[in-house]
Design an enzyme around this catalytic site. Sequence first.
Site, short mmCIF file in Angstrom:
data_model
loop_
_atom_site.label_atom_id
_atom_site.label_comp_id
_atom_site.label_asym_id
_atom_site.label_seq_id
_atom_site.Cartn_x
_atom_site.Cartn_y
_atom_site.Cartn_z
N HIS A 129 -4.46 -17.84 15.25
CA HIS A 129 -4.30 -18.07 13.85
C HIS A 129 -2.93 -18.89 13.46
O HIS A 129 -2.69 -19.08 12.58
CB HIS A 129 -4.16 -16.78 13.00
CG HIS A 129 -5.54 -16.05 13.48
ND1 HIS A 129 -5.83 -15.23 14.50
CD2 HIS A 129 -6.71 -15.94 12.79
CE1 HIS A 129 -7.12 -14.56 14.49
NE2 HIS A 129 -7.64 -15.18 13.42
N ILE A 181 -13.27 -18.27 23.12
CA ILE A 181 -14.36 -17.04 22.58
C ILE A 181 -15.32 -17.83 21.75
O ILE A 181 -16.43 -17.05 21.54
CB ILE A 181 -13.38 -16.46 21.45
CG1 ILE A 181 -12.13 -15.96 21.99
CG2 ILE A 181 -14.12 -15.36 20.62
CD1 ILE A 181 -12.41 -14.80 23.06
N GLY A 182 -15.69 -19.11 21.92
CA GLY A 182 -16.64 -19.74 21.65
C GLY A 182 -16.68 -20.98 20.67
O GLY A 182 -17.18 -22.08 21.00
N ARG A 230 -15.99 -23.57 -8.26
CA ARG A 230 -14.89 -23.50 -7.35
C ARG A 230 -13.66 -24.26 -7.87
O ARG A 230 -12.57 -24.88 -7.04
CB ARG A 230 -15.09 -23.77 -5.87
CG ARG A 230 -16.15 -22.79 -5.39
CD ARG A 230 -16.38 -22.89 -3.77
NE ARG A 230 -17.13 -24.03 -3.56
CZ ARG A 230 -17.12 -24.77 -2.45
NH1 ARG A 230 -16.23 -24.36 -1.45
NH2 ARG A 230 -17.93 -25.77 -2.46
N GLU A 261 -20.15 -24.39 19.30
CA GLU A 261 -20.58 -23.84 18.06
C GLU A 261 -20.34 -25.10 16.99
O GLU A 261 -20.22 -24.75 15.69
CB GLU A 261 -19.70 -22.49 17.63
CG GLU A 261 -20.14 -21.23 18.50
CD GLU A 261 -19.20 -20.14 18.06
OE1 GLU A 261 -19.04 -19.99 16.75
OE2 GLU A 261 -18.89 -19.28 18.94
N CYS A 266 -12.17 -9.00 16.40
CA CYS A 266 -10.94 -9.59 16.39
C CYS A 266 -10.16 -8.47 15.05
O CYS A 266 -10.91 -7.83 14.46
CB CYS A 266 -10.88 -10.65 15.91
SG CYS A 266 -12.26 -11.45 15.17
N ASP A 273 -20.70 -11.37 19.40
CA ASP A 273 -19.77 -11.09 18.49
C ASP A 273 -19.69 -10.09 17.53
O ASP A 273 -20.72 -9.99 16.84
CB ASP A 273 -19.18 -12.46 17.62
CG ASP A 273 -18.70 -13.53 18.45
OD1 ASP A 273 -18.14 -13.41 19.67
OD2 ASP A 273 -19.10 -14.73 18.35
N HIS A 330 -17.03 -9.71 21.33
CA HIS A 330 -15.87 -10.11 20.83
C HIS A 330 -15.46 -9.38 19.73
O HIS A 330 -16.24 -9.04 18.60
CB HIS A 330 -15.58 -11.60 20.93
CG HIS A 330 -14.44 -11.96 20.09
ND1 HIS A 330 -13.17 -12.11 20.59
CD2 HIS A 330 -14.17 -12.49 18.75
CE1 HIS A 330 -12.24 -12.43 19.56
NE2 HIS A 330 -13.08 -12.84 18.54
N1 GLN Z 1 -17.65 -16.77 18.43
C1 GLN Z 1 -17.12 -17.21 17.17
C2 GLN Z 1 -15.92 -18.13 17.38
O1 GLN Z 1 -15.34 -18.56 18.32
C3 GLN Z 1 -16.12 -15.71 17.07
C4 GLN Z 1 -15.31 -15.74 15.58
C5 GLN Z 1 -14.69 -14.26 15.37
O2 GLN Z 1 -14.37 -13.75 16.06
N2 GLN Z 1 -14.23 -14.32 13.90
O3 GLN Z 1 -15.43 -18.69 16.30
ZN ZN Z 2 -12.25 -13.26 16.79
#
Ligand code: GLN
Ligand code: ZN
Length: 727
Positions: free
Chosen positions: A665, A403-404, A15, A456, A614, A571, A612
Amino acid sequence: METYAYGFPRLGKDREYKKAIEDFWKKKITEKELKECIYNLDKERVDIYDKYVDNFPAGEMTFYDNMLDTAIIVGLYKSENLDDYFELCRGKNALEMTKWFNTNYHYLVPKIDESFSPAQFNLSWDKLTQVKERSKKGVPCLIGPFTFLKLSKGIEPGKFKEYLFSLADVYKKIIDNLDEIYLDEPALVMELSPEETSMVKEVYKKITTQKDKITLFTYYDSVDFLADLYELPLKAIGLDFVNGKENLENIKKYGFPEDKILIAGIVDGRNVWKTDIKASLEILKELNKYAKNLAVSNAAPLSHLPITKKGENLDERLLGKLAFAQERLEELQLISRIYKNGENKEGEEYSNNSADDFGVNNDVREKIKNLKEEDFLKKMSYEERDKKQREILNLPLFPTTTIGSFPQTPEVRKKRMDFKRGKISKEEYQSFIKEEITNLIKFQEKIGLDVFVHGEFERTDMVEFFAQKLEGIATTDNGWIISYGTRGYRPPLIYGDVARSKPMTVDEISFAQNLTEKPVKGMLTGPVTIIAWSFVRKDIPVSQVAYQLGLCLQEEIKDYEKANIKIVQIDEPAFREKAPIKKRNWKQYFQWAVKAFNLASQSKPELQIHTHMCYSEFGEIIEQINQMNFDVITIEASRSKGNILSHFENSDFNRQIGLGVWDIHSPQIPTPGEITATVKRALKTFPNDNFWINPDCGLKTRGWDESAKSLENMVEVTRELRKEFVS
Ligand code: GLN
Ligand code: ZN
């Protein structure tokens, strides 16, 4: 028979690419040093090509992304030095990023709006001449004009042709200066309108009149208007015979012109299983009936594969079945040699397709065989489930959640590394994770969220984490692929029947749940996303693999129920991305994708199921979303608000939804005013009772400071809104 190859990974075996560029960002090395390092890496790539194949491109190397490079070449963006360049990649006004076709590579999306007129295209960076000066080997290459424009955004409807023709002048200039060029035109495999296909024809006649200059590569699928390409001034045409099955049918129907070379993409650029040499030779023999000048290549850019399998610490039986990028080049050499010599034994030995029972799990197979239609259906309607769940959960109006994931701080990463390297014990690592969870629960209590997550912290990657826990899936040490810029991930290898031998996540989730009265969401990655971000076996239909994964997740959810978990989130961020490029193939895909999700989400009606997604273009898939068995969906919305809402307005979606109220983001902290505006706009479309308030994705990549402030603002706004809407 001549061999061609393209798209060899740029990351470097260790890398080096990532390290050098990130060192430059941290100001540890100068622009000159960075260039030297990247050009050396490129030279190594070229030498590898040169060792194995006859023809290959020059100029594939980029400091971030080739769509951006093309945009700079044709004068859409200015970049005098690498600071300017990286500003476009990751500065305040960075270009938007989106998925490249149905792959997990994200490219920078050039924006062409009315502030840039067609006449402004002009040759501003002579990248290809520079490339030629650096390397005597290889043919200069570029993304073709049609693909470049088709994948850009902002062009006023009706003006596409004007832009394309003006762009053609720039390409003409580039090509006039070269003896030969490779143009990548993957967009030609999309379902194009008659206007578009005739534009393609016109534009190619405009950029050159010489018939021996342009080699055109298409990949990822078949070209629907193949015979039209025959009229163009092209030296050679590259077609994908792995994922573009219709290409073969079309060749049989329309033949192939004698004055052109057919480059048959025959070794897979998107999956890692060894090529079946015998089957490939059959195809080549068939093609040779129609194409006098036949050559072979990879079927899609090799950048979708890790560099080499050498050094991977995998079971011999699995290792023997694999071919990464470098092994693909060896295969091309082998195929060409066998084709010439007309001898097949070597090929048979190589592919060694004799059946073994490695990875076979008869229990799993039996379960899949016994599945019935009703196993994919919920026993109770959403309305009835909803009633039960509301009684149990007793949530306020506009429930707030996340979202987690929460910020993966350097400390979290370091502990994981230490654990992996054996510097700390399993107990130490686990107690560290528990500490993090405990702190996060306290934090969520403090700011007053309604539905909690565990954060997480124990997960590196949402797919790799599950891959490491499931049987039938292997993970690699060094199988990195670029997902965007310098960011890499290691796709797991689904080689066998997938089974769950023990709970995967229940410990952490129930630990978190035992710390609080508030519901903690069980957090799972869905079957479609696991498939989309892995290399998947090809000896059984992908639907079967998806159902196997679905069953594993279903079992996990049963264990959640036993542990008194009341909400589970599955997800599926890759649900849209994995859809085939051609819409006519969507039905088949969504059929298994929806069913796999529904198999996973089978549970007691009292358990509230969230999903979820995205970065999806929801308008296109709303019908499919409606067939999925969930109770609440959270989606990304901050980048395309109005648009998403109108799609939901026009559908009969009647369940609960959490539209992201800020774009995670970006490091920007949303103000209460901005959040209120987003929510109020959404409430024109959704009933108050069905509306959740949350960020638009996980907070893993964000810092703690900005996350905390943003969440505080979010909760504060929600409190105000409750007062306003309850009374
Ligand atoms: N549960 C995941 C998080 O919160 C969802 C990530 C994603 O949607 N790419 O990171
Ligand atoms: Zn997402």
